[in-house]
Design a protein around this motif. Sequence first.
Motif, PDB file in Angstrom:
ATOM      1  N   GLY A 161      23.935  73.710 -31.416  1.00 36.67           N
ATOM      2  CA  GLY A 161      23.810  73.757 -32.876  1.00 36.67           C
ATOM      3  C   GLY A 161      25.163  73.980 -33.525  1.00 36.67           C
ATOM      4  N   PHE A 162      25.971  74.846 -32.902  1.00 40.09           N
ATOM      5  CA  PHE A 162      27.336  75.082 -33.402  1.00 40.09           C
ATOM      6  C   PHE A 162      28.169  73.811 -33.285  1.00 40.09           C
ATOM      7  N   VAL A 163      28.148  73.188 -32.118  1.00 39.11           N
ATOM      8  CA  VAL A 163      28.943  71.971 -31.894  1.00 39.11           C
ATOM      9  C   VAL A 163      28.493  70.861 -32.855  1.00 39.11           C
ATOM     10  N   ALA A 164      27.190  70.665 -32.974  1.00 44.56           N
ATOM     11  CA  ALA A 164      26.679  69.600 -33.838  1.00 44.56           C
ATOM     12  C   ALA A 164      27.049  69.845 -35.301  1.00 44.56           C
ATOM     13  N   THR A 165      26.999  71.099 -35.730  1.00 47.62           N
ATOM     14  CA  THR A 165      27.359  71.419 -37.114  1.00 47.62           C
ATOM     15  C   THR A 165      28.848  71.200 -37.353  1.00 47.62           C
ATOM     16  N   ILE A 166      29.673  71.557 -36.376  1.00 50.53           N
ATOM     17  CA  ILE A 166      31.117  71.316 -36.513  1.00 50.53           C
ATOM     18  C   ILE A 166      31.395  69.815 -36.614  1.00 50.53           C
ATOM     19  N   VAL A 167      30.728  69.022 -35.791  1.00 49.46           N
ATOM     20  CA  VAL A 167      30.932  67.566 -35.837  1.00 49.46           C
ATOM     21  C   VAL A 167      30.461  67.016 -37.189  1.00 49.46           C
ATOM     22  N   GLY A 189      23.262  75.099 -40.177  1.00 50.34           N
ATOM     23  CA  GLY A 189      23.261  74.212 -39.011  1.00 50.34           C
ATOM     24  C   GLY A 189      22.529  74.832 -37.833  1.00 50.34           C
ATOM     25  N   TRP A 190      22.744  76.131 -37.623  1.00 50.22           N
ATOM     26  CA  TRP A 190      22.007  76.809 -36.549  1.00 50.22           C
ATOM     27  C   TRP A 190      20.519  76.849 -36.864  1.00 50.22           C
ATOM     28  N   GLY A 191      20.173  77.106 -38.114  1.00 44.42           N
ATOM     29  CA  GLY A 191      18.754  77.125 -38.499  1.00 44.42           C
ATOM     30  C   GLY A 191      18.085  75.780 -38.238  1.00 44.42           C
ATOM     31  N   PHE A 192      18.752  74.719 -38.626  1.00 42.14           N
ATOM     32  CA  PHE A 192      18.185  73.391 -38.376  1.00 42.14           C
ATOM     33  C   PHE A 192      18.148  73.064 -36.889  1.00 42.14           C
TER      34      PHE A 192
END
Length: 159
Positions: free
Chosen positions: A10-16, A61-64
Amino acid sequence: MNVPAVLLWGFVATIVLTTVMAAAQGLGLSRMSIPFMLGTMMTPNRDRAPLLGFVIHLLNGWGFAFIYAFAFESWGRATWWLGAGIGLVHGLAVLVAVMPLLPGLHPRMASEHRGPEPTRALEPPGFMALNYGQRTPLLTLVAHVFYGTILGSFYAVSA
């Protein structure tokens, strides 16, 4: 549910996602800055708003990511294409349903129904955020498809 995987990916996807949107803004392809919009909801300080908004966006982003993980768990599998499909629906929901609601929620955003006011700082996004540029909807969808693809590719469904 595989909570460590949700937090990591979730962290990686939100950063991207955030990087894609920031790059689009920096390259002049879109005027939309999600961290700035979220930050100015909390503070009138335009210098601090992007940092505060980035933190809020990361938490969102983590919530999603947890919602995506619930979907993967309910299907019993996680694949890149399932993640991309959820990302596409997620991006469409943001553009079509959430963006038009922002002027009613955001204390420093003008309304399309009232027009700009001297005390408001932000232009309303309009339908599909088109007020921030004609490429904004496409870039938003691409960023959300990347987000979902990362989660679907790397999330491991619990046994």
